[in-house]
Design an enzyme around this catalytic site. Sequence first.
Site, mmCIF file in Angstrom:
data_model
loop_
_atom_site.group_PDB
_atom_site.id
_atom_site.type_symbol
_atom_site.label_atom_id
_atom_site.label_comp_id
_atom_site.label_asym_id
_atom_site.label_seq_id
_atom_site.Cartn_x
_atom_site.Cartn_y
_atom_site.Cartn_z
ATOM 1 N N GLN A 218 0.854 -1.195 0.000
ATOM 2 C CA GLN A 218 0.000 0.000 0.000
ATOM 3 C C GLN A 218 0.885 1.239 0.000
ATOM 4 O OE1 GLN A 218 -0.077 2.182 2.649
ATOM 5 N NE2 GLN A 218 0.866 0.957 4.262
ATOM 6 N N SER B 142 4.435 -0.353 3.681
ATOM 7 C CA SER B 142 4.859 -1.512 4.463
ATOM 8 C C SER B 142 5.498 -2.561 3.556
ATOM 9 C CB SER B 142 3.657 -2.131 5.181
ATOM 10 O OG SER B 142 3.028 -1.160 5.985
ATOM 11 N N GLU C 210 -14.697 -3.579 5.139
ATOM 12 C CA GLU C 210 -14.108 -4.819 5.636
ATOM 13 C C GLU C 210 -12.799 -4.604 6.377
ATOM 14 O OE1 GLU C 210 -15.098 -7.610 2.094
ATOM 15 O OE2 GLU C 210 -13.702 -8.613 3.439
ATOM 16 N N SER D 34 0.370 7.041 2.289
ATOM 17 C CA SER D 34 0.904 8.278 2.862
ATOM 18 C C SER D 34 1.903 8.959 1.939
ATOM 19 C CB SER D 34 1.596 7.982 4.193
ATOM 20 O OG SER D 34 0.682 7.477 5.122
ATOM 21 N N ASN E 226 -5.209 7.126 16.049
ATOM 22 C CA ASN E 226 -6.335 7.034 16.977
ATOM 23 C C ASN E 226 -7.019 8.382 17.178
ATOM 24 O OD1 ASN E 226 -5.696 4.375 17.077
ATOM 25 N ND2 ASN E 226 -5.514 4.240 19.312
ATOM 26 N N GLU E 227 -6.280 9.462 16.977
ATOM 27 C CA GLU E 227 -6.918 10.779 17.052
ATOM 28 C C GLU E 227 -7.958 10.911 15.930
ATOM 29 O OE1 GLU E 227 -3.669 10.277 17.434
ATOM 30 O OE2 GLU E 227 -3.366 10.975 19.498
#
Lengths: 375, 375, 324, 324
Positions: A125, A160, A243, A128, A358-359
């Site tokens: 992927q 990754s 998903e 970013s 998480n923000e």
Amino acid sequence: MDLTFSDAEHAFRAECRAWLDANVPQTPLQSHNTRAGFQAHVAWEKALHQAGWAVVSWPKALGGRDASLMEWLIFEEEYYASGAPARVTQNDIFLLAPTLFEFGTQEQKDRILQPMAAAEVLWAQAWSEPNAGSDLANVRSTARKVDGGWRVSGQKTWCSRGAFSDGIYGLFRTDTNSERHRGLSYLMVDVHQPGVSLRPVEDLLGEEAFAEVFLDDAFVPQTNLIGEENQGWKVAMSTTSSERGLSLRSPGRFIAAADRLLELYRAHPEPSLRDRVVDTWMKSRAYRDNTFRVVTRMMQGGTIGADSSLNKLFWSELDIQLQQTALDLLGPLAEVAENPWMDSYLFSLAGPIYAGTNEIQRNIVASRVLELPRR
Amino acid sequence: MDLTFSDAEHAFRAECRAWLDANVPQTPLQSHNTRAGFQAHVAWEKALHQAGWAVVSWPKALGGRDASLMEWLIFEEEYYASGAPARVTQNDIFLLAPTLFEFGTQEQKDRILQPMAAAEVLWAQAWSEPNAGSDLANVRSTARKVDGGWRVSGQKTWCSRGAFSDGIYGLFRTDTNSERHRGLSYLMVDVHQPGVSLRPVEDLLGEEAFAEVFLDDAFVPQTNLIGEENQGWKVAMSTTSSERGLSLRSPGRFIAAADRLLELYRAHPEPSLRDRVVDTWMKSRAYRDNTFRVVTRMMQGGTIGADSSLNKLFWSELDIQLQQTALDLLGPLAEVAENPWMDSYLFSLAGPIYAGTNEIQRNIVASRVLELPRR
Amino acid sequence: MHFALNEDQAMLRDAVADTLQDACTADVLRAAWTGTNPALWRPLAELGIFGLSLSENRGGMGLSEVEESAVAVEMGRVGFPGPFAETLAAVPFITHQSALLESGLAGDQPLAVAVEGHPIANAREAARVFQTHGSEIAVFTDPTCTDLPSVDPTRALCLVTGDVRSWPGDGQRLRQRATLFTAAMLVGLSHRMLDLAVAYAKERRQFGKAIGTFQAVQHRLADALLALRFAEAPIQRAAFSLATQADSADIDVSTAKAMASEAADTVARAALQVHGANGYTFEFDLHLFHKRVIALQRAWGDARWHRANVAGHLLLDSKENTHA
Amino acid sequence: MHFALNEDQAMLRDAVADTLQDACTADVLRAAWTGTNPALWRPLAELGIFGLSLSENRGGMGLSEVEESAVAVEMGRVGFPGPFAETLAAVPFITHQSALLESGLAGDQPLAVAVEGHPIANAREAARVFQTHGSEIAVFTDPTCTDLPSVDPTRALCLVTGDVRSWPGDGQRLRQRATLFTAAMLVGLSHRMLDLAVAYAKERRQFGKAIGTFQAVQHRLADALLALRFAEAPIQRAAFSLATQADSADIDVSTAKAMASEAADTVARAALQVHGANGYTFEFDLHLFHKRVIALQRAWGDARWHRANVAGHLLLDSKENTHA
């Protein structure tokens, strides 16, 4: 309500377990973030595929077993319980493939899915960019229309295992006059071509977990566009919020880890830490049962919705709590980097960062579930 | 650096302790949020004043002992350790008085301080309004200029023990065309006059801890203005952010509470809670030592600065942790409202709210200490 | 009660800080990760650091743990590599061996020490390898090291075996000193990590503004500072108690280490979260300090161990009892 | 595996919710605080609630803890006053006394029960007062109540003394049922508190905007929802385990109660903080539910007790050992 597994589900579990018992490597493979380790993991993927366990939820024609979501969860539980190697095709199968199933052309499905399942072609992927992290809509990489496709330029980062991949996928600005979410297209880019260079980025573990990808007029054929031109944001969001929220970290992972933590506690009992051990064990079970709830809803035609964000918050915090408790049980021995808990701890610290910080997830919960006002 | 107390400080402590040992009521007074209890507390304040312990840090001429800040901390430690009654003049002495010392006229000091120290005239703070809580600058109460002073109208709320007070103090909009921080004046209002009505507000403990004050053209003489007209914001902020950060909750309170928690643990030992007990005990000591650090700096001419906000965050969280640990030790008995820990727990829950919410305190720390940008 | 460094103490600390800022940059640390052993100790030794608490007639400065821990905070701030806390702790215990003392004071060779049975950091490069056992100290006469990788590559852990013989001195005190200096380094490391996070939050832009304008980031960093601030005074308290041999010294050292370990963990996690994926890589500085924190928060007893130690002192370990 | 209420179960739950919404308003609760005992039980009894898990030939509906706990969540949502969880838990244990059973099914008089030695809620108003002791159940033949004020005035605690005699049935199961229904009520209470907080955050304005626009408020409420969401499935799991007499029933009940107690505490504190001083007063609704949470999170075992119980089942209580 019926919280027992059906006979068919039991049988499926038994079949998984038997195969894994017989085939999981006795000694752990080298880290998949090293080149040698990655190759060993690819070999394992091929074996998995040959036995029909690589993509259980896919159609049989594509090497799957037409398994239900519930069966997929069972497979994951057995997979993690067996101590089998980490899946280096995880992002391919659970992020790119669902996008192709939903938005891909027949030609794309025919061409891409089978080699992906067989670990013959490996994908990474490429979401970013240096200035597009949490703010993903700030993508600057461009795709210039040319005969038969596009020429892409720009920089992608945090891919990754990108250093070991054959292709990357992500968003590119096809309309150079556009801003933010508009004018982006979802493209797949072959990395084995001039104009693509990969630079490995060392991570906290000192391994090449990530790559930066530099693109300089690399070619993307028209057939590597997923969905419509300039509609890439919609395509990307559709998959990341559906998903993906389920498949990114399945309960089996934490069920297995919590059980290992119980073993560690029994070997290093420490009464002042007992309640934390029990708490993580309970939470791993709660995570599993909540996932069963979500999957039940999805199998009845519902969507995962914002449970995707709540799931991510829950497992990422649980993972840190779990690994940290293990280190605390190990006391002075925790520092010794050879213990697998330390690697897991360091990796768990990235949990609140990757796949949407998480923000960002809390923002989503606040606006979409609680419907709190933006301004 | 010298972290031992001087001989003079030891002697001061011994004198405090001896008087408190001989004079603290054997049975706890009724809650000061009831009318009868409040009267008993006022009687105690008078006794304290007669013995010269009401305002130790004030000049001798005003009933004090010219005590240093360090001696004041010692007094507080001894006071809480002795189990002496809560101070119902706390806001008078530590909030209104410092403002008068800094901004008051000589006439005001002569008129107000002595009766305040003697608990003859009782004051209540009147900062909040229904629409001015965290956003204190949103004050709507007005003060209309008349001969010899002002006529004030509006509504103040959350006046601690306001129902039992003789006067209130707070900010009023003297310039009706002004907005936000500008055009406010710091006024003291006699509540025993037409145009002032007090309505008690029941709190979580079911007591009249607070009052709402309704003002309808009540008179405030010119002599009850503190500082300059329209400069009330500056006057108020100067006090709330200076000594207030030190005096609101002195370490002695938590030292005494943590020591009581140790006793409770010894009576109800519960190994899985032991570390939490120790942690609160350690934090109470850290709070004391940090206060010594701040006071040392202040005695050398420094200011408390943003330590005021850090202090408030620390003690309010410590207080909840401490009381909650006590309830957990009590288990099923905690629910019985007769135990003093439950009252303390309920009160501790208000800690992150009053005197500037913890959200506001974190904003202050972020902008003033860390210098993070506002926008 | 005067809870602050006096002028001389502050000057000493500032001199060390100045020297370190130039000598121990992030690039030097990065080199230390890959094995380069930089000649960092001599300039510090020249400031007299290793003799701080030695009497002047032995070549020291006649000071105490108060100054030593203030220096250790600065060492933490730059992430000083090697067994600094241990060497500083042990030098006063080698006064009867003048050659060794001289080399220690000169920063020529570090000293290694750990509690018996624990891995020992940087034992291979040490002039002597000690272990403590309660109030006893022993030295390895012919140490054999089995290397164990630490999460922090600068720590080069060893499981040391071989014969030992008794060494004069109070093992309890040696342990307390090393624990305190480790705690002080954690406080310094926390300052550095917080500074890095604040700087990053001001610089990094997302959604058209600096991420430091987001309240979630602001409050997380405010909480990090909160934890750090209240870990500072306990260091000074413990240092003073050790220096004056107060009855509470062992409790105070444990309080300091427990609070510093927890604070460093809180700050590290906040700093990492603010850095996002960048905090996770070798290219940014943060992880150089973060890895050290992960190691040092557990070295010389983690927060749990020290809470248990304090519990013992507070007589909380009497009998058991459960509700219901 | 079908982890959801089926259509009939959902209809039953919705019918109860509808009835409660009209019958048990915040004003009714406020009245219950000051002693008024509203006739709330009959309309519920008419829906068959107290006979849910009785066989149909005994006047019940032949259902199970699955439906009962779904109903208990709704009772929690409205803050239903009185010993609801205990009565619901105990009714199936009085099948051999037909008059008592009839009055129980009709909602005429509640039943009171607690673990031996604990204060018993609402014992004075109960038709029978039971206590459990391991697998035993006993009934007080001539109960004497010493009143103890609860933090929640609707709970009227008693320390009950007097002679007891044995009562047929499994005390363990009675305890588990009461525990589960209490946990379910905590989940319902949490939903209500969160709803109140969200509504308040949308309405209350400071600094010229709704406080719900501040990220600090948004994230606190998101974390409250997170805790609540993951406390829900364990309730259903425990209910199903009890209904099917699964081996894991006791672990599952303890997991449900521990997670519900913690979630309710997290939600209550977030809701209070968002309400500011208003959440602290008798005039807003929040504290009616908050006080109940403070009581129920400790009734039938707090999170700590249930973690210890699970630890026993998981064989974590073998031997002791400390590091260093």
